[in-house]
Motif scaffolding. Sequence first.
Motif, PDB file in Angstrom:
ATOM      1  N   ALA A   1       0.814  -1.218   0.000  1.00  8.32           N
ATOM      2  CA  ALA A   1       0.000   0.000   0.000  1.00  8.32           C
ATOM      3  C   ALA A   1       0.849   1.270   0.000  1.00  8.32           C
ATOM      4  CB  ALA A   1      -0.962  -0.001   1.188  1.00  8.32           C
ATOM      5  N   ALA A   2       1.945   1.279   0.745  1.00  6.89           N
ATOM      6  CA  ALA A   2       2.793   2.480   0.803  1.00  6.89           C
ATOM      7  C   ALA A   2       3.393   2.788  -0.566  1.00  6.89           C
ATOM      8  CB  ALA A   2       3.891   2.308   1.843  1.00  6.89           C
ATOM      9  N   ASP A   3       3.823   1.754  -1.288  1.00  6.18           N
ATOM     10  CA  ASP A   3       4.375   1.962  -2.629  1.00  6.18           C
ATOM     11  C   ASP A   3       3.308   2.480  -3.587  1.00  6.18           C
ATOM     12  OD1 ASP A   3       6.880   1.116  -1.793  1.00  6.18           O
ATOM     13  OD2 ASP A   3       6.570  -0.948  -2.471  1.00  6.18           O
ATOM     14  N   GLU A   4       2.114   1.910  -3.506  1.00  7.57           N
ATOM     15  CA  GLU A   4       1.015   2.375  -4.353  1.00  7.57           C
ATOM     16  C   GLU A   4       0.656   3.813  -4.018  1.00  7.57           C
ATOM     17  OE1 GLU A   4      -0.570   1.140  -7.010  1.00  7.57           O
ATOM     18  OE2 GLU A   4       0.854  -0.511  -6.920  1.00  7.57           O
ATOM     19  N   ARG A   5       0.620   4.116  -2.730  1.00  6.13           N
ATOM     20  CA  ARG A   5       0.303   5.473  -2.289  1.00  6.13           C
ATOM     21  C   ARG A   5       1.309   6.458  -2.876  1.00  6.13           C
ATOM     22  NH1 ARG A   5       1.183   9.609   0.565  1.00  6.13           N
ATOM     23  NH2 ARG A   5      -0.359  10.646   1.844  1.00  6.13           N
ATOM     24  N   ASP A   6       2.591   6.139  -2.778  1.00  8.44           N
ATOM     25  CA  ASP A   6       3.635   7.027  -3.296  1.00  8.44           C
ATOM     26  C   ASP A   6       3.507   7.219  -4.809  1.00  8.44           C
ATOM     27  OD1 ASP A   6       4.623   7.263  -0.720  1.00  8.44           O
ATOM     28  OD2 ASP A   6       6.294   5.870  -1.054  1.00  8.44           O
ATOM     29  N   ALA A   7       3.251   6.143  -5.524  1.00 11.97           N
ATOM     30  CA  ALA A   7       3.130   6.222  -6.981  1.00 11.97           C
ATOM     31  C   ALA A   7       1.928   7.072  -7.388  1.00 11.97           C
ATOM     32  CB  ALA A   7       3.035   4.824  -7.582  1.00 11.97           C
ATOM     33  N   ILE A   8       0.813   6.889  -6.696  1.00 13.19           N
ATOM     34  CA  ILE A   8      -0.382   7.672  -7.020  1.00 13.19           C
ATOM     35  C   ILE A   8      -0.175   9.130  -6.630  1.00 13.19           C
ATOM     36  CG2 ILE A   8      -2.825   8.010  -6.427  1.00 13.19           C
ATOM     37  CD1 ILE A   8      -2.991   4.907  -6.337  1.00 13.19           C
ATOM     38  N   ALA A   9       0.461   9.373  -5.496  1.00 14.71           N
ATOM     39  CA  ALA A   9       0.744  10.748  -5.083  1.00 14.71           C
ATOM     40  C   ALA A   9       1.622  11.452  -6.111  1.00 14.71           C
ATOM     41  CB  ALA A   9       1.408  10.769  -3.706  1.00 14.71           C
ATOM     42  N   ASP A  10       2.626  10.741  -6.620  1.00 15.84           N
ATOM     43  CA  ASP A  10       3.493  11.317  -7.653  1.00 15.84           C
ATOM     44  C   ASP A  10       2.703  11.624  -8.921  1.00 15.84           C
ATOM     45  OD1 ASP A  10       5.726  11.190  -6.016  1.00 15.84           O
ATOM     46  OD2 ASP A  10       6.497   9.338  -6.918  1.00 15.84           O
ATOM     47  N   ALA A  11       1.856  10.696  -9.335  1.00 13.14           N
ATOM     48  CA  ALA A  11       1.057  10.900 -10.545  1.00 13.14           C
ATOM     49  C   ALA A  11       0.107  12.081 -10.376  1.00 13.14           C
ATOM     50  CB  ALA A  11       0.285   9.639 -10.897  1.00 13.14           C
TER      51      ALA A  11
ATOM     52  N   ALA B   1      -9.579  15.968  -4.775  1.00  8.57           N
ATOM     53  CA  ALA B   1     -10.372  15.410  -3.668  1.00  8.57           C
ATOM     54  C   ALA B   1     -10.424  13.891  -3.725  1.00  8.57           C
ATOM     55  CB  ALA B   1     -11.779  16.001  -3.673  1.00  8.57           C
ATOM     56  N   THR B   2     -10.669  13.332  -4.900  1.00 10.00           N
ATOM     57  CA  THR B   2     -10.752  11.874  -5.004  1.00 10.00           C
ATOM     58  C   THR B   2      -9.379  11.245  -4.793  1.00 10.00           C
ATOM     59  OG1 THR B   2     -10.633  12.052  -7.415  1.00 10.00           O
ATOM     60  CG2 THR B   2     -12.825  11.764  -6.443  1.00 10.00           C
ATOM     61  N   GLY B   3      -8.341  11.922  -5.257  1.00  9.27           N
ATOM     62  CA  GLY B   3      -6.985  11.425  -5.031  1.00  9.27           C
ATOM     63  C   GLY B   3      -6.623  11.433  -3.557  1.00  9.27           C
ATOM     64  N   ASP B   4      -6.954  12.525  -2.886  1.00  4.41           N
ATOM     65  CA  ASP B   4      -6.686  12.604  -1.442  1.00  4.41           C
ATOM     66  C   ASP B   4      -7.437  11.518  -0.679  1.00  4.41           C
ATOM     67  OD1 ASP B   4      -5.015  14.764  -1.854  1.00  4.41           O
ATOM     68  OD2 ASP B   4      -6.449  16.267  -1.154  1.00  4.41           O
ATOM     69  N   ALA B   5      -8.667  11.243  -1.088  1.00  2.00           N
ATOM     70  CA  ALA B   5      -9.455  10.206  -0.418  1.00  2.00           C
ATOM     71  C   ALA B   5      -8.800   8.836  -0.581  1.00  2.00           C
ATOM     72  CB  ALA B   5     -10.881  10.186  -0.966  1.00  2.00           C
ATOM     73  N   LEU B   6      -8.296   8.549  -1.772  1.00  2.00           N
ATOM     74  CA  LEU B   6      -7.626   7.267  -1.990  1.00  2.00           C
ATOM     75  C   LEU B   6      -6.328   7.200  -1.199  1.00  2.00           C
ATOM     76  CD1 LEU B   6      -7.275   4.508  -3.234  1.00  2.00           C
ATOM     77  CD2 LEU B   6      -6.411   5.621  -5.310  1.00  2.00           C
ATOM     78  N   LEU B   7      -5.565   8.274  -1.213  1.00  2.00           N
ATOM     79  CA  LEU B   7      -4.311   8.287  -0.462  1.00  2.00           C
ATOM     80  C   LEU B   7      -4.559   8.052   1.029  1.00  2.00           C
ATOM     81  CD1 LEU B   7      -2.441  11.236  -2.217  1.00  2.00           C
ATOM     82  CD2 LEU B   7      -2.171   8.773  -2.618  1.00  2.00           C
ATOM     83  N   GLU B   8      -5.619   8.623   1.523  1.00  2.00           N
ATOM     84  CA  GLU B   8      -5.990   8.444   2.937  1.00  2.00           C
ATOM     85  C   GLU B   8      -6.325   6.970   3.226  1.00  2.00           C
ATOM     86  OE1 GLU B   8      -9.632   9.777   5.814  1.00  2.00           O
ATOM     87  OE2 GLU B   8      -8.764  11.328   4.528  1.00  2.00           O
TER      88      GLU B   8
END
Length: 88
Positions: A19-29, A76-83
């Motif tokens: 999850a942490a790796d996915e979170r980082d990748a999505i945050a970067d995107a 907003a949707t990105g922040d919700a997923l990251l959370e």
Amino acid sequence: MNSLEQKMAELSARFAARAADERDAIADALQTGDRAAIIDRAHKLAGIAGMFGHSKVGEAALALEQAALAGEDCTATGDALLEQLSAL
């Protein structure tokens, strides 16, 4: 616990460990505005998260994917997923 339940529990744990790796990748995107990467990663997460018992992650990923596909602001949707990913 039978062997299928054990295997699903193992897969769920592996999903959570990544999850942490996915979170980082999505945050970067999200930060770079790479809509193709956002759609790709969110789509994959939406498809597999629920299978491993993480329905809130799957729902948040689907919302992000749909927003990105519609050309909407994904903040907003990105922040919700990251959370959700941070909570795993």
